[in-house]
Design a protein around this motif. Structure first.
Motif, PDB file in Angstrom:
ATOM      1  N   SER A   1      10.536   4.427   6.532  1.00  0.00           N
ATOM      2  CA  SER A   1       9.284   4.728   5.837  1.00  0.00           C
ATOM      3  C   SER A   1       8.545   3.466   5.383  1.00  0.00           C
ATOM      4  O   SER A   1       7.547   3.548   4.686  1.00  0.00           O
ATOM      5  N   VAL A   2       9.081   2.314   5.758  1.00  0.00           N
ATOM      6  CA  VAL A   2       8.419   1.063   5.379  1.00  0.00           C
ATOM      7  C   VAL A   2       7.864   0.420   6.638  1.00  0.00           C
ATOM      8  O   VAL A   2       8.591   0.272   7.628  1.00  0.00           O
ATOM      9  N   SER A   3       6.580   0.103   6.640  1.00  0.00           N
ATOM     10  CA  SER A   3       6.126  -0.702   7.771  1.00  0.00           C
ATOM     11  C   SER A   3       5.649  -2.048   7.247  1.00  0.00           C
ATOM     12  O   SER A   3       4.970  -2.140   6.222  1.00  0.00           O
ATOM     13  N   VAL A   4       6.082  -3.075   7.949  1.00  0.00           N
ATOM     14  CA  VAL A   4       5.733  -4.439   7.553  1.00  0.00           C
ATOM     15  C   VAL A   4       4.659  -4.927   8.521  1.00  0.00           C
ATOM     16  O   VAL A   4       4.871  -4.948   9.729  1.00  0.00           O
ATOM     17  N   VAL A   5       3.530  -5.282   7.974  1.00  0.00           N
ATOM     18  CA  VAL A   5       2.432  -5.771   8.797  1.00  0.00           C
ATOM     19  C   VAL A   5       2.230  -7.248   8.494  1.00  0.00           C
ATOM     20  O   VAL A   5       2.122  -7.630   7.334  1.00  0.00           O
ATOM     21  N   VAL A   6       2.224  -8.047   9.550  1.00  0.00           N
ATOM     22  CA  VAL A   6       1.892  -9.456   9.366  1.00  0.00           C
ATOM     23  C   VAL A   6       0.419  -9.597   9.729  1.00  0.00           C
ATOM     24  O   VAL A   6       0.024  -9.380  10.869  1.00  0.00           O
TER      25      VAL A   6
ATOM     26  N   HIS B   1       0.852  -1.186   0.000  1.00  0.00           N
ATOM     27  CA  HIS B   1       0.000   0.000   0.000  1.00  0.00           C
ATOM     28  C   HIS B   1       0.884   1.231   0.000  1.00  0.00           C
ATOM     29  O   HIS B   1       1.783   1.342   0.838  1.00  0.00           O
ATOM     30  N   ILE B   2       0.606   2.173  -0.894  1.00  0.00           N
ATOM     31  CA  ILE B   2       1.342   3.437  -0.891  1.00  0.00           C
ATOM     32  C   ILE B   2       0.537   4.429  -0.059  1.00  0.00           C
ATOM     33  O   ILE B   2      -0.641   4.674  -0.334  1.00  0.00           O
ATOM     34  N   ASN B   3       1.147   4.973   0.971  1.00  0.00           N
ATOM     35  CA  ASN B   3       0.448   5.883   1.882  1.00  0.00           C
ATOM     36  C   ASN B   3       0.644   7.333   1.453  1.00  0.00           C
ATOM     37  O   ASN B   3       1.607   7.665   0.753  1.00  0.00           O
ATOM     38  N   ILE B   4      -0.261   8.198   1.919  1.00  0.00           N
ATOM     39  CA  ILE B   4      -0.265   9.590   1.434  1.00  0.00           C
ATOM     40  C   ILE B   4       0.934  10.383   1.941  1.00  0.00           C
ATOM     41  O   ILE B   4       1.247  11.443   1.419  1.00  0.00           O
ATOM     42  N   ASP B   5       1.622   9.863   2.959  1.00  0.00           N
ATOM     43  CA  ASP B   5       2.825  10.569   3.414  1.00  0.00           C
ATOM     44  C   ASP B   5       4.077  10.028   2.728  1.00  0.00           C
ATOM     45  O   ASP B   5       5.199  10.371   3.112  1.00  0.00           O
ATOM     46  N   GLY B   6       3.879   9.201   1.741  1.00  0.00           N
ATOM     47  CA  GLY B   6       5.037   8.670   1.021  1.00  0.00           C
ATOM     48  C   GLY B   6       5.641   7.426   1.641  1.00  0.00           C
ATOM     49  O   GLY B   6       6.610   6.885   1.133  1.00  0.00           O
ATOM     50  N   SER B   7       5.055   6.987   2.752  1.00  0.00           N
ATOM     51  CA  SER B   7       5.535   5.732   3.332  1.00  0.00           C
ATOM     52  C   SER B   7       4.831   4.565   2.635  1.00  0.00           C
ATOM     53  O   SER B   7       3.857   4.768   1.904  1.00  0.00           O
ATOM     54  N   VAL B   8       5.350   3.385   2.862  1.00  0.00           N
ATOM     55  CA  VAL B   8       4.802   2.204   2.201  1.00  0.00           C
ATOM     56  C   VAL B   8       4.512   1.139   3.251  1.00  0.00           C
ATOM     57  O   VAL B   8       5.332   0.887   4.137  1.00  0.00           O
TER      58      VAL B   8
END
Lengths: 298, 749
Positions: free
Chosen positions: B498-503, B461-468
Motif C-alpha cells: 500500500s506504499v508507493s515510493v515516487v522519485v 500523500h494519503i490517498n483515498i484508498d488508504g494507500s500512501v
C-alpha cells in the motif's frame, strides 16, 4: 589499449552449402571474413582491428555442422559446432578427456554457447586453450577452397599470433582428431588469476602413451600455450621422456626441460619469468595426473 | 530493542521485478524524436600542450550539427575549470592525462559522430609526464597547473611565499606528544603500503540524454548519485540558473561513489543547447575504464608503538593519494575522520596529501580513501600481534575506542558498538574452530567508517484508498526505496504493497542530497519519518474533529486511527483522506518532513577471511569469509546482508586481482578481461553477522551501513595470506605472481 566504436557497414551473406560458401570466398577477395561463433570476430570489428566489407556466416552450412566419431575415422568437429556441444558429446567425454577439459574453460558459459573450437584455433592466439590439447592429440585441420580440400597438420597450422596456414580463399571445414591409442592418457591445466572468464597466463597439455609390456612410455607429447608466439610442442622434453619409465625425478627433469624450451614474453598478465615457472609447475602437474591415470604413480 | 511489524523484516526490493525483466528505464534507454548522437574526442597523450585545434573539417561533415571545445563552455568564462568539480574538463591550453576530452561532436548518427571526431585536427607538443606521487611532491618538480596552490585551489593564497604546487590538498592532525609516546613503547614498527587505482565495476556505463524545451529549460536524463547536485553542476557548466535545468531521475546501474562524477551529462546538455535538438551520449566500456575516474592509488607509511602488553602508545601515519590529472576531489578530507579513529591512541600524527600526477583523475569509491589507509593500519596491527604473539582480535579489542573517547578529529564518540562487534566475531570464530590445512590461513581486520550526514526532504500523500504515496528526490543506489517504504508502512500500520515510493525530478521532488557516504537511509529515514508524523498529526486532527475528541488520543493500527482502543471511535485513513478532498473537506493530507545534518553514527565492521594458497603458482582461493558489523538496526536485513556481501566482493577483487596497469601513465588494461574483477566462482558465501547496537541519533537506531564492509577487506586478505604462507605483501593487488615471488624470497632467507 582498445577503443570500441561502431562497426562499419558490411555485406552479410549466409550461404546454405559448402560449394556456395567456397564460391563466395573465391570471388570476394581478401577483406571477406568468415563468421562462425563470432566471439572473436565481432569484437575485433568493434575494436576497428578489422573492417571486412563482407561477412560470410557459415553457421547454416551442413558440412560445417558435422560432429561425429568412430574408432577408425576418429573425431570430426565441424567448424561451427559450439564449444558447449563438444563438452557434452559422449565420445569426447569418453575418449578425449583432454579436449573436454580444454574446451570447457574457454571464455564463459555464454561465450561457449556461441564460440567454436575451430574459431579458437583460427583466431590463433598463443593462449588458445584448445590448441595444446589438439597438438597433443595429433589433430589436423581440414580446409577447403574452390580448388579442393586439404588437411593441415596442426603442428604446421599456427604461423604467428593471429596468423594461420589457411590460405586466401580457403575455409576451415573441420578439425579431425585421431582416436587416442589404447593405454594413453592426458590432461590440460591452465593458470589464470580469475577462475573463469579469463585467458591462460600459461596452459599446458600432456599426453602419454604407455607400452603395457615394460611400463615405459611409447610416446609423450607436451604442448604449451601462451609461452611463445604460437601454441608449441615441447619437443625436447617429449624426446627426453619417450621410452622412459616414469619416476618423480624424471617428471622434474621433464618439467625443467619444458620450461627451458618455452619462450615467453612479459605482458599485462604475467612476466616471462613467472610464465616459465608456471610451465615447470603445470608440466609437472599434467604429467603426474596423466601418469596417475595410467596407473604409473599413486 | 522494540519490535516492529515491517521494519526489520526481510523484504524483496520493490524495484527488483522491473530490473530483472528489463523494463526499468536507465539513462541509455531514453530515446527522443530527432535525437542527435554525441561523441567525445579524447587526447592520447599523458601530458602535452595543445598547439593547434582545428574542428573545421569535422564541422563540414554532412550530418554534424555541432562541435564544441573548451572555448564554447559558458561556465569556463567566469571561473577556472578547476572549480567545476566532478565534471569532464575539456582541455584548454594543455592536456594533463591520456583520455582527457578535447572536443565533443553532435551528429545525426553515432557513425557520423565517430567520423567527425576522426576529422578533428589537434597538434600536441608533448611534455615530460609526472607519474609518481613522491616525485610530484618534490618542490623542484614543475607544477602541472601554474595557478594551483595547496588547499587554495585556483586562487593564490594571501601568503606571498606560496608557490603553485602539485600537492592539491594537505592536512595534518597532531595529538599528544608523539615522541614521548614512542618512548613509552616496547615495540615500534614502521611499514609502507601501496595500492593502485581501482575501478568501481558498476555494470552500467555512463550515458546521458539532454533536450531543451521551448522555454529554454534544459532537461537531462542521466544516472547520478544526486540529481539535485547534478542540476547545480550542470547549471554551473552552462552558466544558467539552476531553475533552467531539470534532472529527471532514471535507474542507476551501480554507482559505489563513481557516479557523483558527471562523465557526460554537462557535455550532452551543452550540445543540446547548441543544436536545439535532443542529444544522446554513451561511453564504451574502455572509455569508462580510461576516463570515468577510478579510486586513487596510494602510498601509506605507518609507524606504530605498543607496549609489550599490546597497548598502542603512539602512531604516525602519512597518506599520499594519487589524485591524477585534476585536483578536484579531496581524499585528504576523508582521511581526517577515518584514519586511526577506531583505536585509543593517546599520541598521534596523521598527515594526508592529494598529489597530482599525469594519470587519470580519481573520484570517490565506497568509503573514499579509507580501504587504502586501513590496508596499512590493519596490516600493521596484524604484524604487531605476530611480534607480540597475541591473538589479533584480542589486540584490537583491548585498543578499541568506546563511547566518550575523543577521535583524532576532535569529535567525541557517541554510542558505538565497536567492541560488541569484535566480540561477536571472536565468538563466531571460536565456534568455527581453527583451520587445519598446511596452506591455509585466517586473517582478521577491522574496517571503520565515520559516515556522512546530510539533508533531505520528503512528502507523504494519503490517498483515498488508504494507500500512501511517498515523494522523494533520492537516487536509489542500494535499495533505499524499499527501506523507506518499510518505514511508511510501519508508521501507518499498512502493508508494504500500500506504499508507493515516487522519485520525482528536480522540479517536483523535495531536496535530496546525493546518495553517498552511507548516509542515505540513515538520514533520509528521518525525513520520511517526520513526513509520516506530520501526516499522522493532520489525520489525528481530522479524526478528532469527526469524533469530537482529543487528537492526541488516537493511535494508528492496520491503516486506521483508533481513539483509546474504542472500536466505535475508529476510522480508516483512506476514509479521512476521501472526506478531506471532498467539496466541504479540509483539503488533502500532505505530510512534509525535512532533516538537517544528523550527528554521525559511526560503525566498525570486523572481517575474517580464510584462504588457501597454491604455493607453486601463488594463487589464492578464498575459502570462506565472514563480516560482523554494527548496523544499528537493519531496516531490511536482506538488503543489509547484500551490502556487506557486495562490499566484500569488491574488497576481494581489490586485494587480489584489481588494479590499473599503466604504461607511461596510459591505462593498459581497459577491458573487463584485463581489468579483472572477481566472478561468482572467485568468491565464497560471505557470512554477514549483524550486530545491532542502536545509534542514539538514527530513527529506530539506524546506522551507516554501506561503506564499512569494504574497508577492512584488503588487510583481512593480506593478513590471511601471511598466516597461510608467512609472506607479507604490502602492495596491492596481491597477484599470484607477487605471492610466488614472496615465497621465493622467503625460501632464500
Amino acid at each position: 589499449m582498445t577503443s570500441i566504436r561502431s562497426i562499419d557497414r558490411f555485406e552479410y551473406r549466409a550461404p546454405g552449402s559448402l560449394d556456395e560458401t567456397l564460391d563466395i570466398l573465391k570471388t570476394s577477395g581478401t577483406d571477406a571474413k568468415v563468421l562462425a561463433g563470432g566471439t572473436d570476430l565481432i569484437l575485433q570489428m568493434k575494436q576497428g582491428l578489422i573492417r571486412p566489407s563482407l561477412v560470410v556466416d557459415v553457421k547454416k552450412v551442413p558440412e560445417l555442422n558435422r560432429l561425429e566419431w568412430d574408432e577408425v575415422g576418429g573425431l570430426h568437429v565441424g567448424a561451427v559446432v559450439p564449444l558447449n556441444k563438444l563438452a557434452t558429446f559422449p565420445a569426447i567425454l569418453e575418449r578425449y578427456n583432454i579436449l573436454a577439459q580444454a574446451c570447457s574453460v574457454i571464455g564463459s558459459a555464454q561465450v561457449r554457447n556461441r564460440g567454436t573450437m575451430a574459431g579458437n584455433i583460427c583466431n590463433a592466439a598463443p593462449s588458445a586453450d584448445s590448441a595444446p590439447a589438439l597438438l597433443c592429440l595429433g589433430a589436423g585441420a581440414v580446409v577447403a577452397s574452390s580448388n579442393g580440400a586439404r588437411s593441415i597438420d596442426l603442428n604446421d597450422f599456427f604461423v604467428a599470433p593471429g596468423e594461420t596456414a589457411i590460405g586466401d580463399g580457403e575455409l576451415m571445414v573441420e578439425i579431425e582428431v585421431p582416436t587416442p591409442p589404447p593405454h594413453s592418457a592426458g590432461c590440460y591445466i591452465r593458470h589464470t588469476t580469475r577462475e573463469e572468464m579469463d585467458i591462460a597466463v600459461v596452459g599446458v597439455a600432456s599426453f602419454l602413451t604407455l607400452s603395457p609390456q615394460d611400463k615405459t612410455l611409447k610416446e609423450a607429447r607436451i604442448a604449451l600455450g601462451a609461452v611463445a608466439p604460437t601454441p608449441v610442442r615441447a619437443h625436447g622434453a617429449e624426446a627426453f621422456l619417450t621410452g622412459k619409465s616414469v619416476t618423480p625425478d624424471i617428471i622434474e627433469e621433464v618439467a625443467e626441460k619444458a620450461a627451458a624450451e618455452a619462450n615467453p614474453i612479459s605482458d599485462l598478465r604475467g612476466s616471462a619469468e613467472y610464465r616459465r615457472e608456471l610451465v615447470r609447475v603445470l608440466v609437472r602437474r599434467t604429467l603426474r595426473e596423466s601418469c596417475s591415470e595410467l596407473g604409473l604413480i599413486e | 530493542m522494540a519490535k516492529y511489524s515491517v521494519v526489520g523484516k526481510r523484504v524483496p526490493r520493490i524495484d527488483a521485478l522491473n530490473k530483472v525483466t528489463g523494463t526499468a528505464v536507465y539513462s541509455g534507454d531514453v530515446i527522443l524524436p530527432d535525437m542527435l548522437y554525441g561523441k567525445v574526442l579524447r587526447n592520447p597523450h599523458t601530458h602535452a600542450i595543445i598547439q593547434r585545434l582545428d574542428v573545421t573539417k569535422a564541422q563540414a561533415l554532412e550530418g554534424v550539427k555541432a562541435v564544441i571545445t573548451a572555448s564554447d563552455v559558458p561556465g569556463y568564462q567566469s571561473r577556472s575549470p578547476l572549480l567545476l568539480a566532478e565534471m569532464p574538463h575539456l582541455a584548454q591550453e594543455k592536456v594533463t592525462y591520456a583520455g582527457q576530452p578535447v572536443a565533443v561532436v553532435a551528429a545525426t548518427s553515432i557513425e557520423i559522430a565517430e567520423k567527425a571526431v576522426d576529422l578533428i585536427e589537434v597538434e600536441y607538443e608533448e611534455l615530460p609526464p609526472i607519474l609518481d606521487v613522491l616525485e610530484s611532491m618534490k618542490p623542484e618538480t614543475p607544477p602541472i597547473y601554474p595557478d594551483l596552490y595547496t588547499n587554495f585551489i585556483a586562487s593564490p593564497p594571501s601568503d606571498e611565499d606560496s608557490t603553485p604546487s602539485n600537492i592539491a590538498y594537505h592536512m595534518v592532525i597532531n595529538r599528544g606528544d608523539l615522541e614521548a609516546g614512542f618512548k613509552e613503547a616496547d615495540l615500534i614498527l614502521e611499514n609502507t603500503f601501496r595500492t593502485q587505482p581501482v575501478h568501481h565495476g558498476y555494470l552500467e556505463p555512463f550515458a546521458a540524454v539532454a533536450s531543451v524545451d521551448m522555454g529554454g529549460k534544459v532537461i537531462v536524463w542521466t544516472q547520478s548519485q544526486g540529481v539535485f547536485t547534478a542540476r547545480q553542476m550542470i547549471a554551473a557548466f552552462l552558466d544558467l540558473p539552476a531553475s533552467r535545468v531539470n534532472l529527471v531521475p532514471v535507474e542507476i546501474g551501480g554507482a559505489f561513489g563513481g557516479k557523483s562524477f558527471l562523465a557526460l551529462a554537462p557535455l550532452c546538455a551543452l550540445l543540446a543547447l547548441k543544436t536545439g535538438r535532443p542529444v544522446r551520449m554513451e561511453m564504451s566500456r574502455d572509455e569508462v575504464i580510461k576516463a570515468a575516474r577510478p579510486a586513487p592509488g596510494s602510498v601509506t607509511t605507518i609507524k606504530m608503538g605498543v607496549t609489550k602488553e599490546g597497548y598502542i602508545t603512539a602512531a604516525s601515519i602519512s597518506l599520499i593519494y594519487d589524485a591524477g590529472g585534476f585536483p578536484e576531489m579531496s581524499h585528504t578530507m576523508f582521511a581526517r575522520g577515518n584514519t586511526l579513529s577506531h583505536y585509543k591512541i593517546p599520541n598521534l600524527k596523521i598527515e594526508a596529501f592529494d598529489v597530482l600526477t599525469n594519470k587519470v583523475p580519481v573520484t570517490y569509491y565506497r568509503a573514499p580513501g579509507t580501504p587504502q589507509n586501513h590496508f596499512a593500519v590493519e596490516s600493521q596491527m596484524d604484524l604487531i600481534a605476530r611480534v607480540l604473539d597475541m591473538d589479533p582480535l584480542q589486540l584490537r579489542i583491548q585498543n578499541i575506542a568506546v563511547e566518550g573517547d575523543t577521535a583524532p578529529s576532535g569529535e567525541i564518540l557517541p554510542k558505538v558498538g565497536y567492541k560488541e562487534t569484535l566480540e561477536r566475531m571472536a565468538e563466531y570464530l571460536k565456534e568455527k574452530g581453527s583451520l587445519q590445512g598446511d596452506d591455509q590461513g585466517r586473517g582478521v581486520a577491522c574496517g571503520f567508517w565515520h559516515g556522512a550526514t546530510v539533508t533531505f526532504g520528503a512528502y507523504v500523500h494519503i490517498n483515498i484508498d488508504g494507500s500512501v504515496t511517498l515523494v522523494v528526490g533520492v537516487t536509489d543506489v542500494s535499495g533505499s526505496r524499499t527501506s523507506i517504504a518499510q518505514i511508511v508502512a510501519e508508521e501507518f500500520g499498512i502493508p508494504m504493497e500500500s506504499v508507493s515510493v515516487v522519485v520525482g525530478d528536480t522540479d517536483t521532488a523535495p531536496w535530496a542530497s546525493p546518495s553517498v557516504g552511507s548516509q542515505t537511509i540513515y538520514s533520509l529515514s528521518q525525513a520520511v519519518y517526520r513526513a509520516c508524523q506530520d501526516a499522522k498529526e493532520q489525520l489525528r486532527h481530522l479524526a478528532a474533529a469527526r469524533f469530537e475528541v482529543e487528537a492526541s488520543g488516537f493511535e494508528f493500527a492496520n491503516g486506521r486511527l483508533i481513539f483509546q482502543g474504542d472500536a466505535e471511535k475508529s476510522i480508516a485513513i483512506g476514509s479521512l483522506a476521501r472526506y478531506s478532498i471532498s467539496f466541504r473537506g479540509a483539503g488533502p493530507v500532505v505530510g512534509r518532513g525535512s532533516i538537517g545534518g544528523l550527528p554521525p553514527a559511526p560503525s566498525v565492521a570486523v572481517h575474517a577471511a580464510d584462504v588457501e594458497i597454491d604455493k607453486e603458482t601463488g594463487k589464492v582461493k578464498v575459502l570462506s569469509y565472514a563480516v560482523a558489523q554494527d548496523v544499528g538496526l537493519a531496516v531490511n536485513p536482506l538488503s543489509v546482508e547484500g551490502q556487506i556481501q557486495g562490499a566484500v566482493t569488491q574488497g576481494i577483487g581489490w586485494a587480489l586481482m584489481e588494479g590499473y596497469q599503466f604504461d607511461q601513465g596510459k591505462v593498459q588494461n581497459d577491458t573487463l578481461l584485463d581489468y579483472r574483477m572477481p566472478t561468482a566462482t572467485d568468491v565464497p558465501m560471505i557470512d554477514a553477522l549483524l550486530v545491532e547496537v542502536g545509534s542514539d541519533s538514527g530513527i529506530y537506531g539506524i546506522r551507516h551501513v554501506g561503506e564499512p564492509p569494504i574497508v577492512g577487506a584488503l588487510a583481512a586478505i593480506a593478513n590471511a595470506i601471511q598466516s597461510a604462507t608467512g609472506v607479507r605483501i604490502k602492495e596491492l593487488p596481491m597477484t599470484p605472481e607477487a605471492i610466488l615471488n614472496g615465497l621465493k624470497e622467503q625460501n632464500k632467507s
